[in-house]
Design an enzyme around this catalytic site. Structure first.
Site, PDB file in Angstrom:
ATOM      1  N   ASN A 150       0.609  -1.297   0.214  1.00  0.00           N
ATOM      2  CA  ASN A 150      -0.137  -0.468  -0.004  1.00  0.00           C
ATOM      3  C   ASN A 150       0.908   1.386   0.189  1.00  0.00           C
ATOM      4  OD1 ASN A 150       1.010  -0.574   2.902  1.00  0.00           O
ATOM      5  ND2 ASN A 150      -1.273   0.925   3.336  1.00  0.00           N
ATOM      6  N   GLU A 249       3.669  -4.962  12.310  1.00  0.00           N
ATOM      7  CA  GLU A 249       3.383  -3.757  12.014  1.00  0.00           C
ATOM      8  C   GLU A 249       1.383  -3.702  11.439  1.00  0.00           C
ATOM      9  OE1 GLU A 249       5.237  -0.493  10.960  1.00  0.00           O
ATOM     10  OE2 GLU A 249       5.934   0.214  12.720  1.00  0.00           O
ATOM     11  N   CYS A 283      -3.431   1.336   6.388  1.00  0.00           N
ATOM     12  CA  CYS A 283      -3.656   1.025   7.781  1.00  0.00           C
ATOM     13  C   CYS A 283      -4.292   1.696   8.607  1.00  0.00           C
ATOM     14  CB  CYS A 283      -2.415   0.290   8.102  1.00  0.00           C
ATOM     15  SG  CYS A 283      -1.086   1.501   8.184  1.00  0.00           S
ATOM     16  N   GLU A 452       7.119   1.144  16.971  1.00  0.00           N
ATOM     17  CA  GLU A 452       8.858   1.935  15.718  1.00  0.00           C
ATOM     18  C   GLU A 452       8.504   2.844  16.047  1.00  0.00           C
ATOM     19  OE1 GLU A 452       9.112  -0.723  11.878  1.00  0.00           O
ATOM     20  OE2 GLU A 452       9.065  -2.347  13.064  1.00  0.00           O
TER      21      GLU A 452
HETATM   22  P1  NAD Z   1       0.169  -9.020   3.323  1.00  0.00           P
HETATM   23  O1  NAD Z   1       0.748  -9.541   4.604  1.00  0.00           O
HETATM   24  O2  NAD Z   1      -1.067  -9.976   1.897  1.00  0.00           O
HETATM   25  O3  NAD Z   1       1.789  -9.298   3.152  1.00  0.00           O
HETATM   26  C1  NAD Z   1       2.973  -8.230   3.013  1.00  0.00           C
HETATM   27  C2  NAD Z   1       4.042  -8.944   2.622  1.00  0.00           C
HETATM   28  O4  NAD Z   1       3.807 -10.313   2.845  1.00  0.00           O
HETATM   29  C3  NAD Z   1       4.087  -9.335   1.676  1.00  0.00           C
HETATM   30  O5  NAD Z   1       5.358  -8.746   0.639  1.00  0.00           O
HETATM   31  C4  NAD Z   1       3.771 -10.633   0.872  1.00  0.00           C
HETATM   32  O6  NAD Z   1       4.716 -10.379  -0.297  1.00  0.00           O
HETATM   33  C5  NAD Z   1       4.924 -11.060   2.657  1.00  0.00           C
HETATM   34  N1  NAD Z   1       3.856 -12.235   2.905  1.00  0.00           N
HETATM   35  C6  NAD Z   1       2.286 -13.291   2.512  1.00  0.00           C
HETATM   36  N2  NAD Z   1       2.648 -14.005   3.331  1.00  0.00           N
HETATM   37  C7  NAD Z   1       3.609 -14.587   4.088  1.00  0.00           C
HETATM   38  C8  NAD Z   1       3.701 -15.648   4.594  1.00  0.00           C
HETATM   39  N3  NAD Z   1       3.638 -16.511   5.151  1.00  0.00           N
HETATM   40  N4  NAD Z   1       5.333 -14.993   4.812  1.00  0.00           N
HETATM   41  C9  NAD Z   1       5.851 -14.917   5.083  1.00  0.00           C
HETATM   42  N5  NAD Z   1       5.648 -13.322   3.918  1.00  0.00           N
HETATM   43  C10 NAD Z   1       4.581 -13.461   3.352  1.00  0.00           C
HETATM   44  O7  NAD Z   1      -0.047  -8.169   3.364  1.00  0.00           O
HETATM   45  P2  NAD Z   1      -0.762  -6.868   2.065  1.00  0.00           P
HETATM   46  O8  NAD Z   1      -2.025  -7.317   1.595  1.00  0.00           O
HETATM   47  O9  NAD Z   1       0.546  -7.009   1.250  1.00  0.00           O
HETATM   48  O10 NAD Z   1      -0.467  -5.177   2.814  1.00  0.00           O
HETATM   49  C11 NAD Z   1      -1.979  -5.164   3.624  1.00  0.00           C
HETATM   50  C12 NAD Z   1      -2.227  -5.346   5.264  1.00  0.00           C
HETATM   51  O11 NAD Z   1      -1.210  -5.020   5.793  1.00  0.00           O
HETATM   52  C13 NAD Z   1      -3.489  -4.415   5.296  1.00  0.00           C
HETATM   53  O12 NAD Z   1      -4.037  -5.596   6.392  1.00  0.00           O
HETATM   54  C14 NAD Z   1      -2.947  -3.851   6.650  1.00  0.00           C
HETATM   55  O13 NAD Z   1      -3.969  -2.997   7.500  1.00  0.00           O
HETATM   56  C15 NAD Z   1      -1.493  -3.931   6.946  1.00  0.00           C
HETATM   57  N6  NAD Z   1      -0.941  -2.763   7.057  1.00  0.00           N
HETATM   58  C16 NAD Z   1      -0.566  -2.703   8.562  1.00  0.00           C
HETATM   59  C17 NAD Z   1       0.626  -1.340   8.213  1.00  0.00           C
HETATM   60  C18 NAD Z   1       0.635  -1.119   9.499  1.00  0.00           C
HETATM   61  O14 NAD Z   1       1.893  -0.009   9.673  1.00  0.00           O
HETATM   62  N7  NAD Z   1       0.709  -1.509  10.993  1.00  0.00           N
HETATM   63  C19 NAD Z   1       0.580  -0.659   7.710  1.00  0.00           C
HETATM   64  C20 NAD Z   1       0.442  -1.106   6.531  1.00  0.00           C
HETATM   65  C21 NAD Z   1      -0.203  -2.344   5.845  1.00  0.00           C
END
Ligand code: NAD
Length: 471
Positions: A150, A249, A283, A452
């Site tokens: 995102n 996060e 997020c 963080e």
């Molecule tokens: P996601 O968890 O699907 O993927 C994030 C990353 O993790 C990607 O690089 C993906 O390839 C990797 N990944 C996926 N499965 C994995 C596994 N089993 N092992 C290791 N790596 C793995 O998330 P997304 O769809 O890319 O992002 C959206 C989500 O992120 C939403 O839930 C959002 O709220 C959250 N988010 C949180 C913050 C925060 O600061 N709290 C900030 C931005 C986004």
């Protein structure tokens, strides 16, 4: 698109398509790192821990971070274009938020570090009678950074910068949907005169692919992850076997509270921003708004009108994510009321092949409805009335997440009563997403582990060690 491993750029691995979310067209391909390449990246990062990097002073590392920031600024337009191409976000957003914040991430940790080296970080002497104690800050070792789609460069650099600041080496795995700015960052770092192999970049999917292989790798000492709460759970399980520290996060289902004593115009304007920035794919975005009953109708009418008027918004990141959001909207339309949006916009051009969803305002759903409890991560906000401050707090604090909340009120006492009582990591009063990078950033409950930002990041990415000398 290339990996950056062992100081060289490399496009090995089975390619997968890179899709433009604006049109739905395939515009390129990304090589998926093999397990062997991930091994090589971790191996090179481990080796680099024993190299000249270990001898760099905080001041030298600080200057290196500034050189990286300079490198991003020097190619600013390229970074903006790459971020927009991958995410479909409006140029104005990438040019004012994503890329400047990535620069600021490097500069702010560089500055903190410069201050530290002068302020004798290494000497904590609690007593001095009988013994001399001092504290040495050591890097954790090899840090895996796994980031989402995102805010691709912003969230990647938010962890890479402090990890490097504290002398770690990094293996980064950006989201498979948005790899382009990470590639540019690798080029910038390659030219920033850091010791060899301090930074590695691998591309690929998450589960059963580069993400998982990296986070479960025995050669990785710590994992810094931003993404979905469910992914966080699987990464934590993988890290548990070797007791590797994690900083997470995760997701959110952020609430806004609008009290009748608020400046309603500002509350509406702020909520339009907090609900619909990057089409709700931040997020910190607000997905539930509770409005004090006497102003509910007025607020709902103004917010719906504002949502209908929104122009210049971007698409969902992928077809799968668009389908998830539309699934929520179908159920919500059947069970509640749609005040604005609710469908797919029609453009009459190539964008009709993209992954668009209209800015949507819902009301009338029960609190246990999936659209009110689950993170949608799209341009969707649900409104509900409340009668008392206690009820408002109970509604906001219900549910599995606890990332952020906003409070809109004209009563300063109420602001200070309500904000600290919210079960979240960040509460904003009469604003949204106003960020000072030194403040603690993170969530409670299913929204994260650890904090963080500023010193909190420097603490996570280092181990304090005590040396005691008997006098
Ligand atoms: P996601 O968890 O699907 O993927 C994030 C990353 O993790 C990607 O690089 C993906 O390839 C990797 N990944 C996926 N499965 C994995 C596994 N089993 N092992 C290791 N790596 C793995 O998330 P997304 O769809 O890319 O992002 C959206 C989500 O992120 C939403 O839930 C959002 O709220 C959250 N988010 C949180 C913050 C925060 O600061 N709290 C900030 C931005 C986004």
């Amino acid at each position: 698109m290339r990996h950056y491993v062992g100081g060289g750029f490399d496009a090995s691995g089975v390619p997968f398509p890179l899709v433009d979310p604006v049109t739905g067209r395939t515009v390129g391909e990304v090589p998926a790192a093999s397990r062997e390449l991930v091994d090589r990246a971790v191996g090179a990062a481990r080796e680099a821990l024993r190299g000249p990097w270990a001898g760099w002073s905080p001041a030298e590392r600080s200057r290196a971070l500034h050189r990286i920031a300079d490198g991003i600024e020097g190619r600013f337009e390229e970074f903006v274009a790459a971020e927009c191409a991958d995410t479909g976000k409006p140029r104005a957003l990438a040019a004012t938020v994503d890329i400047p914040r990535a620069v600021a991430n490097f500069r702010s940790y560089a500055d903190l570090l410069a201050g530290r080296s002068e302020r004798s970080w290494h000497t904590g002497t609690p007593d001095g009678r009988g013994a001399l104690n001092y504290t040495v800050r050591k890097p954790l070792g090899v840090v895996a950074v796994v980031s989402p789609w995102n805010l691709p460069l912003l969230l990647l650099t938010w962890k890479v910068a402090p990890a490097l600041a504290m002398g770690n080496t990094v293996v980064a795995k950006p989201s498979e949907l948005t790899p382009s700015t990470a590639c540019l960052l690798a080029e910038v770092i390659a030219g920033a005169e850091l010791p060899a192999d301090v930074f590695q970049l691998v591309h690929g999917q998450g589960a059963d692919a580069a993400g998982q292989w990296l986070t479960e790798h025995p050669g990785v000492d710590a994992v810094a992850f931003t993404g979905e709460s469910r992914t966080g759970s699987s990464i934590m399980r993988a890290a548990a076997d070797r007791l590797a520290p994690v900083s997470f996060e995760l997701g959110g289902k952020n609430a806004g509270l609008v009290f009748a004593d608020a400046d309603l115009e500002r509350a509406v304007e702020g909520t339009l921003r907090s609900a619909f920035t990057h089409s709700g794919q931040v997020c910190l975005c607000t997905e539930r708004v509770y409005v004090e009953r006497p102003v509910f109708e007025e607020f709902a009418g103004a917010l719906a009108a504002g949502a209908k008027d929104l122009a210049g918004y971007g698409p969902m990141i992928s077809a799968a994510h668009r389908d998830k959001v539309l699934g929520h909207l179908d159920r919500a339309a059947a069970d509640g009321e749609v005040l604005a949006g609710g469908g797919v916009p029609s453009f009459g051009d190539a964008r009709d092949g993209g992954f668009w969803v209209e800015p949507t305002v819902l009301t009338g759903l029960p609190e246990d409805h999936p659209a009110v409890r689950e993170e949608i991560f799209g341009p969707v906000v649900h409104l509900a009335p409340f009668d008392t401050e206690e009820e408002a707090l109970a509604l906001a604090n219900a549910g599995p997440y606890g990332l952020a909340a906003t409070v809109w009120t004209g009563d300063v006492s109420r602001a200070h009563r309500v904000a600290p009582a919210l079960d979240v990591g960040i509460a904003w009063v009469n604003t949204w997403n106003l960020r000072d990078l030194r403040t603690p950033f993170g969530g409670v409950k299913a929204s994260g582990i650890g904090r963080e930002g500023g010193d909190h990041s420097l603490d996570f990415f280092s181990e304090p060690m005590n040396v005691c000398v008997k006098l």
